[in-house]
Design a protein around this motif. Structure first.
Motif, PDB file in Angstrom:
ATOM      1  N   ASP A   1      10.480   8.298  -7.621  1.00 48.86           N
ATOM      2  CA  ASP A   1      10.819   7.604  -5.955  1.00 48.86           C
ATOM      3  C   ASP A   1       9.831   7.355  -5.432  1.00 48.86           C
ATOM      4  OD1 ASP A   1      11.643   7.536  -3.911  1.00 48.86           O
ATOM      5  OD2 ASP A   1      12.062   9.436  -3.321  1.00 48.86           O
ATOM      6  N   VAL A   2       9.269   6.175  -5.634  1.00 53.02           N
ATOM      7  CA  VAL A   2       8.568   5.429  -4.597  1.00 53.02           C
ATOM      8  C   VAL A   2       8.303   5.408  -3.204  1.00 53.02           C
ATOM      9  CG1 VAL A   2       7.788   3.655  -5.978  1.00 53.02           C
ATOM     10  CG2 VAL A   2       9.815   3.588  -3.710  1.00 53.02           C
ATOM     11  N   VAL A   3       9.204   6.646  -2.379  1.00 53.58           N
ATOM     12  CA  VAL A   3       8.793   6.728  -1.054  1.00 53.58           C
ATOM     13  C   VAL A   3       8.310   8.258  -0.530  1.00 53.58           C
ATOM     14  CG1 VAL A   3      10.683   7.703   1.365  1.00 53.58           C
ATOM     15  CG2 VAL A   3      11.761   6.091  -0.620  1.00 53.58           C
ATOM     16  N   GLY A   4       7.045   7.476  -0.280  1.00 52.51           N
ATOM     17  CA  GLY A   4       6.405   9.394   0.096  1.00 52.51           C
ATOM     18  C   GLY A   4       4.550   7.966  -0.134  1.00 52.51           C
ATOM     19  N   ALA A   5       4.221   6.495  -1.011  1.00 52.42           N
ATOM     20  CA  ALA A   5       3.694   7.089  -2.177  1.00 52.42           C
ATOM     21  C   ALA A   5       2.522   6.561  -0.923  1.00 52.42           C
ATOM     22  CB  ALA A   5       3.623   5.977  -2.845  1.00 52.42           C
ATOM     23  N   GLY A   6       2.876   5.485   0.147  1.00 52.40           N
ATOM     24  CA  GLY A   6       2.231   4.900   0.894  1.00 52.40           C
ATOM     25  C   GLY A   6       1.681   6.203   2.106  1.00 52.40           C
ATOM     26  N   ASP A   7       2.071   7.321   1.998  1.00 48.71           N
ATOM     27  CA  ASP A   7       1.773   7.844   3.277  1.00 48.71           C
ATOM     28  C   ASP A   7       0.443   8.910   2.199  1.00 48.71           C
ATOM     29  OD1 ASP A   7       3.398   7.122   5.176  1.00 48.71           O
ATOM     30  OD2 ASP A   7       5.009   8.455   4.574  1.00 48.71           O
ATOM     31  N   ALA A   8       1.324   9.636   0.720  1.00 48.12           N
ATOM     32  CA  ALA A   8       0.229  10.184   0.032  1.00 48.12           C
ATOM     33  C   ALA A   8      -1.606   9.029   0.005  1.00 48.12           C
ATOM     34  CB  ALA A   8       0.720  10.133  -1.338  1.00 48.12           C
ATOM     35  N   LEU A   9      -1.341   7.855   0.016  1.00 48.88           N
ATOM     36  CA  LEU A   9      -2.512   7.655  -0.560  1.00 48.88           C
ATOM     37  C   LEU A   9      -3.327   7.278   1.404  1.00 48.88           C
ATOM     38  CD1 LEU A   9      -2.922   4.066  -2.104  1.00 48.88           C
ATOM     39  CD2 LEU A   9      -4.045   4.339   0.567  1.00 48.88           C
ATOM     40  N   GLY A  10      -2.275   7.041   2.909  1.00 49.51           N
ATOM     41  CA  GLY A  10      -3.232   7.366   3.050  1.00 49.51           C
ATOM     42  C   GLY A  10      -4.288   8.312   3.929  1.00 49.51           C
TER      43      GLY A  10
END
Ligand code: ADP
Ligand code: CKP
Ligand code: MG
Ligand code: MG
Length: 310
Positions: free
Chosen positions: A249-258
């Protein structure tokens, strides 16, 4: 230790246990989510402090969210209880697009959308090392938008993830409101991706888009999905590649990175090393359902990199 203040809406995520259209899914797994809460947990996991400003409902999901975030070490004592319900969303996975996740919101009129400028304790925001929010908070209500503007007026150390959600507003509304914010309150850190950048400045080539966004931010992180991400600064650029892993599930990946990136930069890491580490955070994130459960500590990131570099 550095302190970040984030403003946004905590949501309860109900993630489909099986792939396919939700009408055929019988079991869902509950997680605490919401972009700014994800950022906060990523920040705390890598050794810093995060204060969450927002509202939850006077309900079981609100209690769940506050208890969970407290357990993660987020400072939750400024979170307000609102008479409206805590917002929720479902995640449909792998259908109709394989490896893609779709967020389906039930959040209109939610407690989180009632965030309002009077929820801000001014000294707390003034004294923070960084103030962070996202395009989601600008989109959920005019009072939430006003709250972000007020917070940004109180502190020059600002960070923003564009996170444009076309289920919450149109591309035109997104562009108008986000650019209005950037013009009034230029950023230290802008976290974005090629899709959002093309809505904001009409360019989908990352270098071209950054050239037009540079006037609004000192440091720009441009996420590029599975390929990885680039960081741009003072005329320089560094690209960090992504890793090929089994995607759940790719949801949340951008926030993890940020969130991991901001934390490490605030701790004094150089931008390139912070991005290399942040990519690891997002890689671990796509391997599970839920946005916060796999957010890594520094030791975990280093263990990952040691193994990959063998
Ligand atoms: P956002 O959805 O916030 O725009 P991205 O989709 O660019 O963020 O994802 C952020 C990061 O997560 C990427 O830079 C990459 O490291 C990782 N990532 C995203 N999708 C995948 C994938 N399918 N496989 C491996 N890593 C991924
Ligand atoms: O851009 P990301 O996939 O990292 O963002 C995920 C979060 O706040 C998720 O937790 C969801 O609740 C949301 O974005 C949203 O409102 O879409
Ligand atoms: Mg995002
Ligand atoms: Mg996830």
């Amino acid at each position: 230790m550095k302190t970040m203040v984030t403003l946004g809406e905590i949501l309860i995520e109900l993630n489909a246990l099986t792939s396919g259209p939700l009408r055929n899914v019988n079991y869902f797994e509950k997680h605490v989510a919401g972009s700014e809460a994800n950022y906060c947990v990523a920040f705390v996991m890598t050794g810093n402090k995060c204060v969450y400003l927002g509202r939850v409902g006077n309900d079981e999901f609100g209690k769940n969210a506050v208890e969970w975030l407290r357990g993660k070490g987020v400072i939750v004592d400024k979170i307000k209880i609102d008479p409206n319900p805590t917002g929720i969303f479902f995640i449909q996975r792998d259908y109709p697009i394989p490896l893609h996740s779709e967020s389906i919101y039930y959040r209109k009129g939610s407690a989180g959308s009632k965030l309002s400028p009077e929820d801000i304790e001014e000294d707390l925001v003034r004294e923070a090392d960084l103030v962070h929010s996202t395009g989601i908070t600008l989109a959920i209500s005019s009072s939430a938008k006003d709250t972000v503007f007020k917070a940004f007026s109180l502190n020059r150390e600002r960070s923003f993830d564009t996170n444009i959600r076309l289920k919450l507003w149109s591309p035109d509304e997104a562009r108008r409101n986000i650019i209005e914010l950037f013009k009034e309150y230029p950023l230290k850190f802008l976290i974005t991706d090629v899709d959002d950048a093309s809505i904001l400045v009409g360019r989908s080539d990352p270098d071209e888009a950054v050239r037009l966004l540079r006037e609004y931010a000192d440091v720009i992180v441009m996420k590029q999905g599975p390929r990885g991400a680039s960081v741009y600064y003072d005329g320089g650029k560094y690209f960090a590649h992504g890793y090929s892993v089994p995607v759940v599930d790719v949801v949340g990946a951008g926030d993890a990175l940020g969130g991991t990136f901001l934390s490490l930069v605030m701790s004094g890491y150089p931008l390139d090393k912070a991005l290399d580490y942040a990519i690891v955070s997002s890689t671990l994130n796509v391997m599970i359902r839920g946005d916060q459960e796999n957010l890594p500590s520094l030791q975990d990131i280093e263990a990952f990199l040691r193994e990959m570099n063998k």
